[in-house]
Design a protein around this motif. Structure first.
Motif, PDB file in Angstrom:
ATOM      1  N   GLY A  58       0.828  -1.207   0.000  1.00  0.00           N
ATOM      2  CA  GLY A  58       0.000   0.000   0.000  1.00  0.00           C
ATOM      3  C   GLY A  58       0.857   1.251   0.000  1.00  0.00           C
ATOM      4  N   ASP A  59       0.409   2.278   0.691  1.00  0.00           N
ATOM      5  CA  ASP A  59       1.122   3.548   0.729  1.00  0.00           C
ATOM      6  C   ASP A  59       2.493   3.379   1.400  1.00  0.00           C
ATOM      7  N   PRO A  60       3.581   3.740   0.709  1.00  0.00           N
ATOM      8  CA  PRO A  60       4.924   3.534   1.269  1.00  0.00           C
ATOM      9  C   PRO A  60       5.168   4.314   2.552  1.00  0.00           C
ATOM     10  N   LEU A  92      13.032   0.127   2.924  1.00  0.00           N
ATOM     11  CA  LEU A  92      11.799   0.831   3.313  1.00  0.00           C
ATOM     12  C   LEU A  92      11.914   2.326   3.034  1.00  0.00           C
ATOM     13  N   LEU A  93      13.043   2.905   3.441  1.00  0.00           N
ATOM     14  CA  LEU A  93      13.229   4.338   3.257  1.00  0.00           C
ATOM     15  C   LEU A  93      13.335   4.686   1.782  1.00  0.00           C
ATOM     16  N   ASP A  94      14.080   3.881   1.043  1.00  0.00           N
ATOM     17  CA  ASP A  94      14.249   4.149  -0.391  1.00  0.00           C
ATOM     18  C   ASP A  94      12.906   4.102  -1.118  1.00  0.00           C
ATOM     19  N   ARG A  95      12.072   3.130  -0.763  1.00  0.00           N
ATOM     20  CA  ARG A  95      10.760   3.012  -1.422  1.00  0.00           C
ATOM     21  C   ARG A  95       9.915   4.259  -1.164  1.00  0.00           C
ATOM     22  N   VAL A 124       8.815  10.875   1.254  1.00  0.00           N
ATOM     23  CA  VAL A 124       9.813  11.228   2.274  1.00  0.00           C
ATOM     24  C   VAL A 124      10.837  12.165   1.653  1.00  0.00           C
ATOM     25  N   ARG A 125      11.201  13.184   2.368  1.00  0.00           N
ATOM     26  CA  ARG A 125      12.177  14.156   1.881  1.00  0.00           C
ATOM     27  C   ARG A 125      13.465  13.439   1.461  1.00  0.00           C
ATOM     28  N   PRO A 126      14.123  13.928   0.422  1.00  0.00           N
ATOM     29  CA  PRO A 126      15.278  13.207  -0.116  1.00  0.00           C
ATOM     30  C   PRO A 126      16.573  13.439   0.643  1.00  0.00           C
ATOM     31  N   LEU A 133       9.619  14.009   8.425  1.00  0.00           N
ATOM     32  CA  LEU A 133      10.185  13.227   7.315  1.00  0.00           C
ATOM     33  C   LEU A 133       9.468  13.474   5.993  1.00  0.00           C
ATOM     34  N   ARG A 134       8.250  13.936   6.059  1.00  0.00           N
ATOM     35  CA  ARG A 134       7.429  14.012   4.851  1.00  0.00           C
ATOM     36  C   ARG A 134       8.041  14.924   3.788  1.00  0.00           C
ATOM     37  N   GLY A 135       7.885  14.492   2.549  1.00  0.00           N
ATOM     38  CA  GLY A 135       8.270  15.325   1.424  1.00  0.00           C
ATOM     39  C   GLY A 135       7.025  15.947   0.805  1.00  0.00           C
ATOM     40  N   PRO A 136       7.183  17.062   0.092  1.00  0.00           N
ATOM     41  CA  PRO A 136       8.439  17.803  -0.080  1.00  0.00           C
ATOM     42  C   PRO A 136       8.855  18.512   1.202  1.00  0.00           C
TER      43      PRO A 136
END
Length: 202
Positions: free
Chosen positions: A77-79, A127-130, A137-139, A180-183
């Motif tokens: 589902g949602d990463p 997990l983080l990369d996905r 997730v912010r880069p 952590l959320r992007g952008p």
């Protein structure tokens, strides 16, 4: 290992983990055996000394956190939601409260610990990369940032107990996850904490 022996070992590790979190790694081994409901001889049959028991607990907790990461990765589902479930599950394992044990004089480079750590690192990195590839997730964070935050968020402040941490932990984890959320709304100072940088000898 016979089934009854395996159950005894699991009880010992669970009891030691609870007591280490409550009182630290110097808790009397007699107390560990008492809480596990086994005799001292049974404890020493599984763990020859305190160092072996500490190592067993650290490896067990590391593997438990890795299992939570594996479960999160199986969720297609949602990463970001999957990452959040992993983070909340990981702090429940009290990895931060167990961190003081790492300073205990035992072999951090033991193959059992290195193997458990490598399994966890690889799963959390995926997990983080996905989540980053999905733009959720912010880069400008790395897996070391995530693991360091997990440790800090599950560690009581000096002079406080784990019971006091409980009432605030979910709140602070959610604050961290929102960050952590992007952008990204801001630019982070410094460079991402890579695993190599975290584990570089000082």
């Amino acid at each position: 290992m016979r089934a009854d022996a395996a159950r005894n070992r699991e009880r010992i590790v669970d009891a030691a983990r609870e007591l280490f979190v409550e009182w630290g790694a110097e808790v009397p081994l007699d107390e560990v055996a008492r809480r596990a409901g086994v005799g001292n001889a049974t404890l020493y049959r599984h763990f020859a000394d305190r160092d072996a028991l500490v190592r067993g607990v650290v490896a067990h907790v590391t593997d438990s956190v890795a299992a939570r990461a594996r479960t999160a990765l199986a969720d297609d589902g949602d990463p970001f939601d999957a990452l959040c479930r992993f983070v909340f599950g990981a702090v429940e394992e009290r990895i931060g409260a167990l961190c003081p044990m790492i300073s205990h004089a035992f072999d951090r480079e033991h193959p059992e610990l290195l193997a458990a750590r490598d399994r966890l690192d690889a799963l959390v990195a995926r997990l983080l990369d996905r989540a980053q590839r999905a733009g959720a997730v912010r880069p400008d964070v790395a897996v070391g940032d995530l693991l360091m935050a997990l440790s800090q968020l599950s560690r009581p402040l000096p002079g406080t107990g784990c019971g006091q941490l409980e009432q605030f932990m979910a709140r602070h984890v959610r604050l961290f996850l929102d960050g952590l959320r992007g952008p990204a709304p801001s630019r982070l100072p410094g460079t991402p904490a890579t695993l190599e940088a975290l584990r570089r000898p000082v």
